[in-house]
Design a protein around this motif. Structure first.
Motif: not given
Length: 547
Positions: A10-12, A59-62, A54-55, A37-38
């Motif tokens: 999901g984070a991707e 990273a981008q939001w996902g 964001k992982m 998650s961070d």
């Protein structure tokens, strides 16, 4: 229902935002996200909440998941509130771009949001001892909606009894009266003008259980349009009306002659069978059918000694007594059904034996399984086709291959409906070197096929052909032992067995093709012999009484 999604995936950004998770599954996803998650933001539209993450710092939001942000999900977040932020948006899909502007999670904001969400979807805390909701829907509308639904959930494939709690069996009112077009233009499937116009219309209300109500309003509202729900409601009302009208139908006992055939496991769909019965204006008497000659883990090779010895163990101890008790009504306190409904899927020898036991003294409705039929219609492959052409009166005819001499006591009887066996493939005791070694008679049709029994009248006509053949064999030729090879649909095999009552003195030996591993046609081997008072395993001589 919603789809559990791996948090990392999901984070991707790999997530179908249109499909949500129920509260319990969303809570589990949130619990996993806390440890992985961070950064996490809860994005809320008017009805649902989506988790974006964001992982890593760069990273981008996902999207991680979305769905019904209920009590369980809120408890997870409250326990870890410092790790979450909160953002309210008009659309979840558009909210991803605004995730960076989210503010600190505050319980007061969530309480306010949840109260408005519950107002739009009509969820209120039920009174103690009962569930359900009535909202602003007038009492007369609720009565009409409930009566049309038979007080069962109208969501397709659910049908939960709403006068009985599913887990506690407590009697109460657990109904939810859900608007198809929301009573508020801001609610699920809301409309600028129709929401107000249809707020009190019975045609705009569905009776649902709590689970299905949450699904369409809070879990995945985007998946359930007003058109889709209207179609469900209309179909349900028609089906309930059919079910209630069937209470006037004659009662019918369901007998399933089902077992594995040549390594293929039989799958019997009771719901489809009951639909086929209602199409014939019959009402099931018992909640469970009687399964006759079910062979469990056996692979269905009806030419082996072990197969028949195992089946004879069941027949003698359980199967025949149970069938006879069901037929005479002793299993139901002496109450007998008006009609016996028979659903046959078994070896031809077993079908003939079952027909012999069922007989013709009762009204029997035989159903033929049509493998080529599309199973989507009520009744599936068991229902008789509505557009089936009535068979010609002379469809089933007799062919006499060789008459009987006065001193001959055995004869061959072929039933060639799905296929016509070349004489060269028959046992040499019957046919050899172009000559019939025994008297032989055959029931034939102009075009043999698996669909040869396609109309109820077919069973009437083929029964008359069997009568003519048995009259020739027994009364004219005085045959004492008939060697029968039926290559015919299941219902026709049962129909033939029905003709073998005690008044027929000839013994009938059934034959099956042996299984092969190279794709060739196996030999015909004898299986059972049916007499007026017993059935015998031909290979071992073991007998089981039919009296």
């Amino acid at each position: 229902m919603g789809r559990r999604t791996n948090v990392a995936a999901g984070a991707e950004g790999i997530y179908d935002i249109g499909r949500g998770l129920p509260d319990a599954e969303l809570a589990e996803t949130l619990r996993e996200a806390v440890s992985q998650s961070d950064a996490m933001v809860l994005i809320a539209d008017k009805l649902r909440v989506a988790l974006v993450m964001k992982m890593g710092p760069q990273a981008q939001w996902g999207f991680g998941a979305s769905g019904d942000f209920g009590d369980e999900s809120r408890r997870v977040v409250e326990a870890n509130r410092r790790q979450f932020k909160w953002l309210e948006v008009d659309s979840l899909a558009q909210g991803l771009a605004s995730a960076g502007s989210a503010t600190a999670y505050r319980k007061a904001d969530v309480v306010r949001w949840a109260a408005r969400r519950d107002e739009l979807t009509g969820f209120a805390k039920p009174k103690r001892g009962e569930g359900g909701r009535t909202g602003e829907i007038p009492a007369e509308v609720r009565k009409l909606v409930g009566a049309r639904a038979g007080w069962h959930c109208q969501f397709e494939g659910c049908g939960e009894n709403l006068w009985m709690h599913a887990s506690t069996n407590t009697v109460g009112n657990y109904s939810y009266f859900a608007h198809i077009i929301a009573s508020s233009k801001d609610g699920p499937r809301g409309h600028e003008t129709l929401s107000e116009q249809l707020a009190e219309s019975a045609d705009n209300v569905m009776l649902l259980c709590d689970k299905c109500h949450r699904l369409i309003d809070r879990v995945s509202p985007g998946e359930y349009s007003a058109e889709r729900l209207n179609a469900m409601r209309t179909a349900n009302i028609a089906q309930v009306a059919r079910l209630f009208s069937s209470l006037r139908y004659p009662s019918s006992d369901m007998i399933v002659i089902g077992g594995n055939i040549a390594g293929q496991t039989v799958q019997f769909d009771q719901r489809r069978a009951e639909e086929a019965m209602r199409a014939m204006q019959l009402r099931p008497l018992n909640p469970k059918p009687l399964c006759f000659a079910y062979n469990g883990n056996e692979q269905g090779d009806g030419t082996t000694v072990h197969y028949w010895e195992s089946l004879f163990d069941q027949l003698a101890r359980i199967q025949i007594p149970l069938l006879q008790a069901r037929l005479d009504g002793s299993t139901d306190g002496g109450t007998r059904a008006d009609v016996i409904s028979v659903f046959p899927l078994h070896l031809m020898s077993v079908l003939g034996l079952a027909g012999r036991l069922i007989g013709e003294a009762r009204t029997v409705e035989l159903f033929q399984f049509e493998r080529n039929a599309v199973g989507g219609e009520p009744g599936g492959q068991w229902v008789w086709p509505k557009d089936a052409e009535r068979p010609a009166p002379d469809k089933y005819s007799l062919t006499v291959h060789r008459g009987a001499a006065p001193d001959e006591k055995e004869a061959v009887f072929l039933i060639s409906l799905t296929d016509q066996v070349p004489p060269e493939e028959l046992p040499t005791d019957f046919y050899q070197d172009g000559q019939w070694r025994l008297p032989a008679i055959e029931v034939v049709v102009p075009e043999p096929s698996r669909s040869v029994i396609g109309h109820r009248e077919d069973l009437v006509l083929v029964g008359k052909a069997f009568d003519r053949a048995l009259q020739r064999l027994q009364e004219q030729w005085r045959i004492e032992r008939i060697h029968c090879i039926p290559i015919a649909p299941a219902a026709a095999c049962v129909r033939f067995g029905q003709k073998l009552q005690s008044r027929h003195q000839s013994r009938v030996v059934f034959y099956e093709r042996a299984r092969t591993t190279d794709g060739s046609r196996g030999q015909f081997l004898p299986t059972i012999e049916i007499a007026s008072s017993y059935v015998k395993n031909v290979r071992t001589g073991r007998e089981v009484s039919l009296m």
